[in-house]
Design a protein around this motif. Structure first.
Motif, PDB file in Angstrom:
ATOM      1  N   UNK A   1       0.834  -1.203   0.000  1.00 43.18           N
ATOM      2  CA  UNK A   1       0.000   0.000   0.000  1.00 43.18           C
ATOM      3  C   UNK A   1       0.871   1.256   0.000  1.00 43.18           C
ATOM      4  N   UNK A   2       1.920   1.231   0.777  1.00 47.11           N
ATOM      5  CA  UNK A   2       2.812   2.400   0.839  1.00 47.11           C
ATOM      6  C   UNK A   2       3.390   2.700  -0.549  1.00 47.11           C
ATOM      7  N   UNK A   3       3.815   1.669  -1.244  1.00 49.89           N
ATOM      8  CA  UNK A   3       4.364   1.868  -2.590  1.00 49.89           C
ATOM      9  C   UNK A   3       3.282   2.327  -3.562  1.00 49.89           C
ATOM     10  N   UNK A   4       2.066   1.765  -3.419  1.00 52.13           N
ATOM     11  CA  UNK A   4       0.977   2.127  -4.319  1.00 52.13           C
ATOM     12  C   UNK A   4       0.567   3.583  -4.150  1.00 52.13           C
ATOM     13  N   UNK A   5       0.800   4.144  -2.968  1.00 48.39           N
ATOM     14  CA  UNK A   5       0.428   5.527  -2.719  1.00 48.39           C
ATOM     15  C   UNK A   5       1.503   6.538  -3.053  1.00 48.39           C
ATOM     16  N   UNK A   6       2.543   6.088  -3.711  1.00 50.31           N
ATOM     17  CA  UNK A   6       3.681   6.970  -3.997  1.00 50.31           C
ATOM     18  C   UNK A   6       3.273   8.156  -4.866  1.00 50.31           C
ATOM     19  N   UNK A   7       2.517   7.890  -5.944  1.00 52.21           N
ATOM     20  CA  UNK A   7       2.173   8.963  -6.885  1.00 52.21           C
ATOM     21  C   UNK A   7       1.283  10.025  -6.244  1.00 52.21           C
ATOM     22  N   UNK A   8       0.339   9.593  -5.406  1.00 48.25           N
ATOM     23  CA  UNK A   8      -0.563  10.546  -4.756  1.00 48.25           C
ATOM     24  C   UNK A   8       0.001  11.032  -3.420  1.00 48.25           C
ATOM     25  N   UNK A   9       1.211  10.587  -3.087  1.00 50.99           N
ATOM     26  CA  UNK A   9       1.866  10.923  -1.817  1.00 50.99           C
ATOM     27  C   UNK A   9       0.925  10.640  -0.637  1.00 50.99           C
ATOM     28  N   UNK A  10       0.318   9.466  -0.674  1.00 51.96           N
ATOM     29  CA  UNK A  10      -0.706   9.113   0.304  1.00 51.96           C
ATOM     30  C   UNK A  10      -0.116   8.912   1.692  1.00 51.96           C
ATOM     31  N   UNK A  11      -0.801   9.459   2.678  1.00 52.86           N
ATOM     32  CA  UNK A  11      -0.512   9.164   4.074  1.00 52.86           C
ATOM     33  C   UNK A  11      -1.140   7.812   4.393  1.00 52.86           C
ATOM     34  N   UNK A  12      -0.346   6.874   4.890  1.00 48.05           N
ATOM     35  CA  UNK A  12      -0.829   5.529   5.189  1.00 48.05           C
ATOM     36  C   UNK A  12      -0.862   5.355   6.703  1.00 48.05           C
ATOM     37  N   UNK A  13      -2.078   5.185   7.248  1.00 50.74           N
ATOM     38  CA  UNK A  13      -2.267   5.031   8.693  1.00 50.74           C
ATOM     39  C   UNK A  13      -2.524   3.572   9.001  1.00 50.74           C
ATOM     40  N   UNK A  14      -1.685   2.983   9.838  1.00 52.11           N
ATOM     41  CA  UNK A  14      -1.960   1.646  10.355  1.00 52.11           C
ATOM     42  C   UNK A  14      -2.482   1.828  11.782  1.00 52.11           C
ATOM     43  N   UNK A  15      -3.745   1.566  11.952  1.00 53.64           N
ATOM     44  CA  UNK A  15      -4.423   1.762  13.239  1.00 53.64           C
ATOM     45  C   UNK A  15      -4.242   0.502  14.078  1.00 53.64           C
ATOM     46  N   UNK A  16      -3.336   0.563  15.045  1.00 51.34           N
ATOM     47  CA  UNK A  16      -3.028  -0.586  15.899  1.00 51.34           C
ATOM     48  C   UNK A  16      -3.592  -0.384  17.317  1.00 51.34           C
TER      49      UNK A  16
END
Length: 364
Positions: free
Chosen positions: A184-199
């Motif tokens: 997911x982190x790599x897939x969000x590269x173009x949109x510079x996506x913030x990736x939240x893992x809610x633990x």
């Protein structure tokens, strides 16, 4: 008296809030409360005394504003989490919900998109709505699992600016593989996506389930959120936090309210963190009851999902709401999550678990 809906209709409410309902579970006075994933063991006596002493000391200075940067708390949180984290990588707020809200305030908003993977934590779309962030969803597989390829493709296709990954997932209790987070982190590269893992339930993980904290180095768009509500038995104190690159905390400073963490909250959290070992001793006892629930539900012919949390999601009920009502009549409140054939129960003390299982067996 007009209804709430009618009363709201007379107000100039934002268009995107019309028709929405506030988040909340039933608050009923019954002997056994196993519906909102609280730590039913409570705060041990020595930790209670430490918190009371810390709060009493903080109360002496309530005429002054609290430490705006909650320096001691960030230091204690970094020490607790380990993984080489430093205080400038930690951020805290009034519950993990406020942490998530601040993330959306900084990185979401009008013209931006967040994505979630239902069934998952029902606050995600509400937080998105409250910040004017468009919220889209992508499905899980039939067993509520998520694969790296399918999840990454959904993120890339959505062009999401914020991605919610809940692990262990609420309400199913299933944990994500780190390969999903990496993809997911790599897939969000173009949109510079913030990736939240809610633990939020990370401390209850099964042996061998890895935390996304291990993935933080070199990933400035990755955030791992946690809470002291569950494992630390401090749901009433409202303390949530995240770990990320230092610049994430700098971004959240732009949207947080001044002095957002009270001196009382900081004092209670710091006292609890200095007694983390005592508080976490109950985690193992809760995991024993969780695993017991799984085994006994299987014996009853039901299908519990594998759980890395302090609750168990189970399916196989012809009429789950009728079962929920029957348990309530027996003095046991669990959660009807609105998924066909399914209910969710918090793992409580041995006595509470026995009462739940006995009542359920009688109903079935």
């Amino acid at each position: 008296m007009p209804s709430t809906v009618d009363a709201l209709a007379n107000l100039p409410l934002r268009d995107d809030l019309v028709g929405l309902h506030p988040y909340g579970a039933p608050q009923l006075d019954v002997p056994v409360l196993l519906n909102v994933n609280e730590n039913t063991f409570g705060v041990p006596a020595d930790v209670h005394a430490a918190i009371v002493a810390a709060v009493d000391a903080a109360a002496q200075g309530l005429n002054r504003y609290p430490d705006r940067e909650f320096t001691e708390l960030r230091t204690n949180l970094a020490r607790y989490l380990g993984h080489g984290l430093t205080p400038d990588q930690l951020w805290a707020a009034n519950g993990s919900n406020e942490v998530l809200q601040q993330i959306l305030q900084a990185f979401g908003g009008p013209g931006r998109t967040a994505i979630g993977f239902p069934p998952t934590y029902s606050m995600y779309p509400l937080l998105a709505s409250g910040t004017g962030t468009r919220y889209v969803t992508a499905p899980r597989d039939a067993a509520y699992a998520m694969t790296p390829d399918a999840t990454a493709r959904a993120v890339q296709d959505s062009g999401a600016n914020v991605v919610f990954l809940c692990s262990p997932n609420n309400p199913t209790g299933t944990a994500l593989g780190l390969d999903v987070v990496e993809a997911v982190y790599e897939a969000g590269k173009d949109s510079r996506a913030i990736v939240i893992v809610d633990e939020a339930y990370g401390e209850f993980a099964q042996t061998g389930t890895a935390s996304a904290l291990t993935l933080l180095p070199g990933r400035p768009r990755l955030l791992v959120s946690r809470t002291m509500s569950k494992a630390f038995a401090l749901a009433g104190a409202r303390i949530g936090y995240l770990a990320a690159a230092p610049e994430i905390a700098d971004a959240l400073r732009l949207v947080r309210l001044p002095y957002h963490l009270s001196a009382i909250t900081q004092a209670a959290a710091n006292a609890a963190l200095t007694h983390a070992t005592t508080l976490l001793s109950n985690v193992e006892a809760i995991k024993v009851q969780r695993d017991r629930i799984v085994v006994e539900l299987q014996a009853l012919g039901l299908t519990p999902a594998p759980s890395d949390a302090n609750f168990v999601f189970f399916t196989g009920l012809e009429n789950p709401h009728r079962v929920w009502e029957g348990l309530l009549e027996a003095g046991v409140l669990i959660r009807d999550v609105g998924i066909p054939g399914s209910l969710r129960v918090t793992a409580g003390t041995e006595e509470e678990t026995t009462l739940f299982l006995s009542a359920l067996k009688n109903l079935l």
